[in-house]
Design an enzyme around this catalytic site. Structure first.
Site, PDB file in Angstrom:
ATOM      1  N   LYS A 119     -30.933  41.193  32.925  1.00  0.00           N
ATOM      2  CA  LYS A 119     -31.680  39.964  32.611  1.00  0.00           C
ATOM      3  C   LYS A 119     -30.739  38.777  32.449  1.00  0.00           C
ATOM      4  CE  LYS A 119     -35.755  42.069  30.471  1.00  0.00           C
ATOM      5  NZ  LYS A 119     -35.404  43.484  30.612  1.00  0.00           N
ATOM      6  N   ARG A 284     -40.315  46.362  41.863  1.00  0.00           N
ATOM      7  CA  ARG A 284     -41.123  47.548  42.160  1.00  0.00           C
ATOM      8  C   ARG A 284     -42.591  47.163  42.100  1.00  0.00           C
ATOM      9  NH1 ARG A 284     -43.137  48.180  37.158  1.00  0.00           N
ATOM     10  NH2 ARG A 284     -41.781  47.837  35.369  1.00  0.00           N
TER      11      ARG A 284
END
Length: 656
Positions: A119, A284
């Site tokens: 992140k 995903r």
């Protein structure tokens, strides 16, 4: 370069494996399942054309073993691998191994996974791409509070801590780092401003050789402990200009890493200022993808497969945007036990009015994506999500109403679920008005509904009917016949947090007592008229209103379903075996699981509430604490032991 997928292995389990298999069947692609020992009898295994056992049950021994999965692909002749979500789906090393094995990887390039895997690094990439990000000052002051500490390598609320005092910052950083290291193998954390009443809005993208396709946004603000509970599309009450800006920011985010395949760019939206900030990109398919599929008329798994084969989406396969879709996640968890995950056998799974499973709808209706069916066992080893139920309707109000009705009518027996929580959210005036945010369940705390006392009466009469029909002698004698009636028949049950009623009474931990009479004229219950009885259903009338209760008896367990809700009961035997008695001060396992650590030794003195040991189940850790101050006189377990629900773990004897 294009390729054709002929046989696909899904490196996952449960609902997402069934979801991918459904699209493959429609496209004529053969399928391969891999499964742990705990999953051997699960529906996804039997639905695949071929299945390969992964010895063991723990994720680390099975679904996280890339070597075993690649060996399964080799042995079955699979030419492609779909990772689903969770497990290895965002593992760049696994993606590389699949590609190096000469297989088609149904997902983004390993470099894209790595770029968004951290992140901290992802925020830097987004900053350079012109996507708004949240940034905390290097030396925060009280004016910068509240802050939030997050894990760089994970999600799902793990490693996340809200800081409201600078004095707590160092301690929360250390705690978050330790939790992140345990959950993700990476203890790196970062700090950013905490938006108190923010909304979680995410944008679906599909990267392909000719560019980035944006398929609208989803609002995932209804969360419990930072975990999504309900998702919907489109996001309600979002200004058109803001919606367009979100879509363009997501497009820029995906383009900055030359993204391929389905992905989701998550943002934090501050409605008070009409500003949004990048949170992360999931490389995903998301759990909540069905709401996008229904609103846009597109099969996202089909698009994933097409991109993996080297094709760009055919615009003719993407329908017009229409209506509103809402999805809820059904979890096996108990609100009366602080939402602890539950395990056990689902004796009945029945959701009325479902129009499709794992597929698009040709008209507004209900879709069920489930990993389980009647008879499935909910294991301690994996996530507690059972299924996703989705309603698609012309308007948001219609979708919420249809979904709430379906949940109320669902029969889910064997384990406790969050069904009542989901109904309460969908029915809440604030939700219906679109007044949502990540603190919704904090602002509107859930109060479990009280079961109708007459449901207990229905259970007692159904049991009496079962026993009557099972008799092999004196079948003509009425149930509970007495020449001289001196007292009622009594049936006792137990349940979690039993409620006080008028005709069936209980205290918090006491049995529920039902009093009834039998005779030539049928059953008699004070205050009720018994209209019909059988082992599977009872109709009772009170004040001129008749209600039919569906009853299912499984051994000593009785499940009762009615418009007022569901109640699960256990028959209390008339006589208790002394061997079943539990010593005072006993610490019982709250659920099946594995003992992770033991903090005390036999003979130690402990205070009330002091941690004694930690159990892990369904990827969550639960602390078992001393019920009273005293001495540990018995310690039956050690780290690594598997324990059953209700098993005695230790005994703390109170000092005299």
């Amino acid at each position: 370069m294009t390729s054709t997928i002929r046989r696909l292995l899904v490196a996952n389990r449960g609902e997402i494996a069934r979801r991918v298999f459904a699209t493959c069947r429609r496209l004529g692609i053969e399928t391969v399942a891999v499964h742990s020992d705990a999953d051997a009898a699960m529906p996804f295994v039997t639905e695949a054309d071929l299945a390969v056992r992964l010895p063991g049950s723990a994720p680390a021994d099975t679904y996280l073993r890339s070597d075993l999965i690649l060996d399964a692909a080799r042995r079955t002749g699979a030419d492609a691998v779909h990772p689903g979500y969770g497990f290895l789906s965002e593992n760049a090393g696994f993606a590389r191994a699949v590609i190096e094995a000469g297989l088609t990887w149904v997902g983004p390039a390993p470099e894209s996974i790595e770029a968004m895997g951290s992140k901290v690094r992802a925020k830097e990439l987004m900053r350079r791409a012109g996507v708004p990000v949240l940034e905390a000052p290097r030396s925060p002051t009280e004016a910068d509070l509240p802050l939030v500490v997050k894990a760089s390598a994970g999600g799902g609320g793990r490693g996340m801590r809200v800081v409201r005092s600078l004095a707590d910052l160092r301690g929360e950083l250390e705690a978050a780092s330790a939790e992140a290291a345990s959950a993700f193998g990476d203890g790196h954390v970062f700090v950013e401003p905490y938006v108190e009443r923010g909304r979680h809005v995410e944008v679906q993208v599909v990267g392909h050789p000719n560019g980035i396709l944006v398929l609208g946004e989803r609002d995932c603000s209804i969360q419990r402990r930072h975990q999504k509970v309900l998702e919907e599309s489109p996001a309600p009450h979002l200004p058109d200009a803001t919606r367009a800006s979100l879509h363009e920011a997501a497009r820029a985010a995906a383009a900055s890493i030359d993204y391929r395949g389905a992905g989701t760019v998550e943002f934090l939206y501050d409605a008070a200022t009409d500003r949004f900030y990048f949170l992360e990109m999931n490389t995903r398919l998301q759990v909540e993808h069905p709401v996008t599929e229904l609103v846009h008329g597109v099969d996202l798994v089909e698009l994933q497969l097409a991109v993996a084969e080297g094709h760009s989406p055919d615009p003719r396969t993407i329908g017009e945007t229409y209506g509103h879709a809402i999805e809820v996640r059904l979890y096996a968890e108990d609100p009366a036990a602080d939402w602890q995950p539950q395990s056990g056998v689902l004796t009945l799974v029945d959701v009325p009015g479902v129009d499709a499973a794992f597929d698009l709808l040709n008209r507004p209706g209900l879709r069920l994506d489930s990993g389980v069916q009647s008879g499935s066992e909910v294991s301690i080893h994996y996530d507690a999500m059972l299924a996703k139920l989705v309603a698609w309707a012309p308007t948001r109000e219609h979708a919420a109403r249809r979904l709430a009705a379906a949940l109320r009518g669902a029969r889910l027996h064997g384990v406790t679920t969050n069904r009542d929580l989901l109904v309460s959210v969908l029915d809440h005036p604030a939700f219906v008005a679109g007044e949502i945010g990540t603190t919704f369940l904090v602002d509107h705390p859930f109060a479990p509904p009280s079961p109708a006392p007459d449901a207990f009466v229905a259970a007692a009469l159904a049991l009496a009917e079962r026993d009557r029909l099972a008799r092999t002698v004196q079948q003509g004698v009425p149930v509970a016949w007495r020449n001289v009636v001196s007292q009622p028949q009594i049936t006792r049950f137990t349940r979690s947090s039993a409620q006080v009623g008028t005709r069936a009474t209980a205290q918090a931990d006491d049995p529920i007592t039902v009093e009834w009479y039998g005779g030539r004229d049928g059953y008699v219950v004070d205050g009720l008229t018994v209209r019909a009885t059988s082992p599977t259903g009872v109709t009772l009338e009170a004040d001129g209103v008749a209600t039919t209760y569906d009853v299912r008896i499984t051994g000593e367990r009785v499940d009762v379903d009615a418009p007022s809700g569901h109640v699960a009961l256990t028959v209390v035997p008339r006589f208790t075996d002394p061997a079943d008695a539990v010593a005072g001060g006993s610490l019982l396992a709250p659920m099946p699981g594995t003992v992770v650590s033991v903090a005390v030794a036999k003979g130690d003195d402990v205070a009330t509430g002091e941690p004694v040991l930690i159990i892990e189940a369904m990827k969550m850790q639960h602390t078992v604490s001393a019920p009273q101050a005293g001495t540990v006189t018995d310690l039956s377990v050690r780290p690594g032991d598997q324990v059953a629900a209700g098993e005695v773990l230790a005994v703390v004897e109170e000092k005299q």
